[in-house]
Design a protein around this motif. Structure first.
Motif, PDB file in Angstrom:
ATOM      1  N   ASN A 142     -13.675  48.594 -44.005  1.00 47.02           N
ATOM      2  CA  ASN A 142     -14.100  49.981 -43.854  1.00 47.02           C
ATOM      3  C   ASN A 142     -15.582  50.011 -43.509  1.00 47.02           C
ATOM      4  O   ASN A 142     -16.374  50.744 -44.089  1.00 47.02           O
ATOM      5  N   TYR A 143     -15.940  49.176 -42.544  1.00 45.20           N
ATOM      6  CA  TYR A 143     -17.337  49.047 -42.144  1.00 45.20           C
ATOM      7  C   TYR A 143     -17.921  50.392 -41.723  1.00 45.20           C
ATOM      8  O   TYR A 143     -17.317  51.123 -40.961  1.00 45.20           O
ATOM      9  N   GLY A 144     -19.076  50.697 -42.235  1.00 45.55           N
ATOM     10  CA  GLY A 144     -19.775  51.926 -41.889  1.00 45.55           C
ATOM     11  C   GLY A 144     -19.399  53.109 -42.768  1.00 45.55           C
ATOM     12  O   GLY A 144     -19.868  54.213 -42.550  1.00 45.55           O
ATOM     13  N   ASN A 145     -18.529  52.883 -43.767  1.00 50.91           N
ATOM     14  CA  ASN A 145     -18.107  53.963 -44.662  1.00 50.91           C
ATOM     15  C   ASN A 145     -17.636  55.189 -43.901  1.00 50.91           C
ATOM     16  O   ASN A 145     -18.059  56.312 -44.157  1.00 50.91           O
ATOM     17  N   ALA A 146     -16.771  55.002 -42.941  1.00 46.82           N
ATOM     18  CA  ALA A 146     -16.251  56.102 -42.133  1.00 46.82           C
ATOM     19  C   ALA A 146     -15.661  57.189 -43.022  1.00 46.82           C
ATOM     20  O   ALA A 146     -15.037  56.902 -44.035  1.00 46.82           O
ATOM     21  N   SER A 147     -15.858  58.438 -42.634  1.00 50.41           N
ATOM     22  CA  SER A 147     -15.374  59.542 -43.463  1.00 50.41           C
ATOM     23  C   SER A 147     -13.852  59.538 -43.574  1.00 50.41           C
ATOM     24  O   SER A 147     -13.297  59.934 -44.583  1.00 50.41           O
ATOM     25  N   ASN A 148     -13.160  59.107 -42.533  1.00 52.83           N
ATOM     26  CA  ASN A 148     -11.707  58.994 -42.643  1.00 52.83           C
ATOM     27  C   ASN A 148     -11.295  57.622 -43.142  1.00 52.83           C
ATOM     28  O   ASN A 148     -10.174  57.410 -43.544  1.00 52.83           O
ATOM     29  N   GLY A 149     -12.187  56.686 -43.140  1.00 55.53           N
ATOM     30  CA  GLY A 149     -12.116  55.392 -43.794  1.00 55.53           C
ATOM     31  C   GLY A 149     -10.834  54.611 -43.747  1.00 55.53           C
ATOM     32  O   GLY A 149     -10.082  54.672 -42.789  1.00 55.53           O
ATOM     33  N   MET A 150     -10.635  53.851 -44.816  1.00 59.94           N
ATOM     34  CA  MET A 150      -9.420  53.058 -44.950  1.00 59.94           C
ATOM     35  C   MET A 150      -8.249  54.004 -45.168  1.00 59.94           C
ATOM     36  O   MET A 150      -8.317  54.903 -45.986  1.00 59.94           O
ATOM     37  N   THR A 151      -7.179  53.763 -44.448  1.00 61.94           N
ATOM     38  CA  THR A 151      -5.983  54.585 -44.600  1.00 61.94           C
ATOM     39  C   THR A 151      -4.772  53.682 -44.732  1.00 61.94           C
ATOM     40  O   THR A 151      -4.605  52.746 -43.962  1.00 61.94           O
ATOM     41  N   VAL A 152      -3.942  54.000 -45.707  1.00 62.59           N
ATOM     42  CA  VAL A 152      -2.670  53.320 -45.890  1.00 62.59           C
ATOM     43  C   VAL A 152      -1.588  54.399 -45.911  1.00 62.59           C
ATOM     44  O   VAL A 152      -1.705  55.384 -46.621  1.00 62.59           O
ATOM     45  N   ILE A 153      -0.565  54.218 -45.082  1.00 63.49           N
ATOM     46  CA  ILE A 153       0.531  55.170 -45.019  1.00 63.49           C
ATOM     47  C   ILE A 153       1.838  54.434 -45.274  1.00 63.49           C
ATOM     48  O   ILE A 153       2.069  53.352 -44.736  1.00 63.49           O
ATOM     49  N   ALA A 154       2.674  55.022 -46.130  1.00 59.44           N
ATOM     50  CA  ALA A 154       4.011  54.506 -46.386  1.00 59.44           C
ATOM     51  C   ALA A 154       4.996  55.626 -46.081  1.00 59.44           C
ATOM     52  O   ALA A 154       4.866  56.725 -46.605  1.00 59.44           O
ATOM     53  N   GLN A 155       5.946  55.344 -45.192  1.00 59.00           N
ATOM     54  CA  GLN A 155       6.974  56.321 -44.857  1.00 59.00           C
ATOM     55  C   GLN A 155       8.340  55.768 -45.237  1.00 59.00           C
ATOM     56  O   GLN A 155       8.669  54.642 -44.881  1.00 59.00           O
ATOM     57  N   GLU A 156       9.099  56.592 -45.977  1.00 58.38           N
ATOM     58  CA  GLU A 156      10.470  56.217 -46.269  1.00 58.38           C
ATOM     59  C   GLU A 156      11.336  56.672 -45.103  1.00 58.38           C
ATOM     60  O   GLU A 156      11.317  57.830 -44.711  1.00 58.38           O
ATOM     61  N   ILE A 157      12.066  55.726 -44.538  1.00 62.46           N
ATOM     62  CA  ILE A 157      12.949  55.974 -43.406  1.00 62.46           C
ATOM     63  C   ILE A 157      14.385  55.742 -43.876  1.00 62.46           C
ATOM     64  O   ILE A 157      14.687  54.665 -44.406  1.00 62.46           O
ATOM     65  N   SER A 158      15.268  56.725 -43.667  1.00 61.64           N
ATOM     66  CA  SER A 158      16.640  56.570 -44.138  1.00 61.64           C
ATOM     67  C   SER A 158      17.346  55.438 -43.392  1.00 61.64           C
ATOM     68  O   SER A 158      17.144  55.245 -42.198  1.00 61.64           O
ATOM     69  N   GLY A 159      18.149  54.674 -44.157  1.00 64.07           N
ATOM     70  CA  GLY A 159      18.812  53.512 -43.582  1.00 64.07           C
ATOM     71  C   GLY A 159      20.226  53.795 -43.129  1.00 64.07           C
ATOM     72  O   GLY A 159      20.779  54.821 -43.228  1.00 64.07           O
TER      73      GLY A 159
END
Length: 159
Positions: A142-159
């Motif tokens: 997260n170099y530079g401390n970006a305002s939107n910064g590090m992002t982690v997204i988890a999506q549940e997708i039906s199988g």
């Protein structure tokens, strides 16, 4: 024109709710503007690169996306990445390469990591990244401390 307003969808008593294959069931996001840096050549968790999701269906898949900017100062020839589900490694990448020169390098610039998991559970499941690097130097996540910064997204997708 009519409007249909729905607070929720539930199956009738005695039946299971069935979602079409590939439908997004839920999305969870974790973001931070905090920078994490390390000079450790041992495996270490990447702070703020973790997320927990509780799948609604055991047959679902979980689509994971880890994103942030990075930078390197020093001599780091490469970095290894491991993806954990709980305490188990489910994906391992041996090495992302860096230029072997001392000082500030371009690094990975934008770090993007995608993975589709099949956890086969309806229990809360935590995913995280760890890293280990070669040689000496400092990697800045997260170099530079970006305002939107590090992002982690988890999506549940039906199988």
């Amino acid at each position: 024109m009519s409007t249909l307003t729905v607070k929720g969808i539930a199956a009738p008593t005695g039946f299971d709710l069935v979602m079409p294959t590939g439908a997004v069931v839920q999305t969870v996001q974790n973001s931070t503007s905090t920078q994490f840096s390390t000079n450790s050549t041992s495996e270490i968790d990447v702070t703020n690169m973790a997320i927990t999701i509780t799948p609604k269906f055991a047959s679902s898949k979980i689509l994971l996306w880890f994103q942030c900017g990075t930078e390197v100062n020093g001599t780091i020839n490469g970095i290894g990445i491991k993806l954990y589900r709980g305490s188990s490694v489910i994906k391992q990448n041996g090495q992302y390469s860096y230029p072997s020169v001392a000082g500030w390098n371009a690094g990975m610039a934008g770090f993007n990591y995608l993975y589709m998991d099949s956890p086969n559970t309806t229990s809360a499941t935590t995913y995280k990244l760890s890293q280990n690097q070669e040689a000496n130097g400092v990697i800045y996540w997260n170099y530079g401390n970006a305002s939107n910064g590090m992002t982690v997204i988890a999506q549940e997708i039906s199988g």
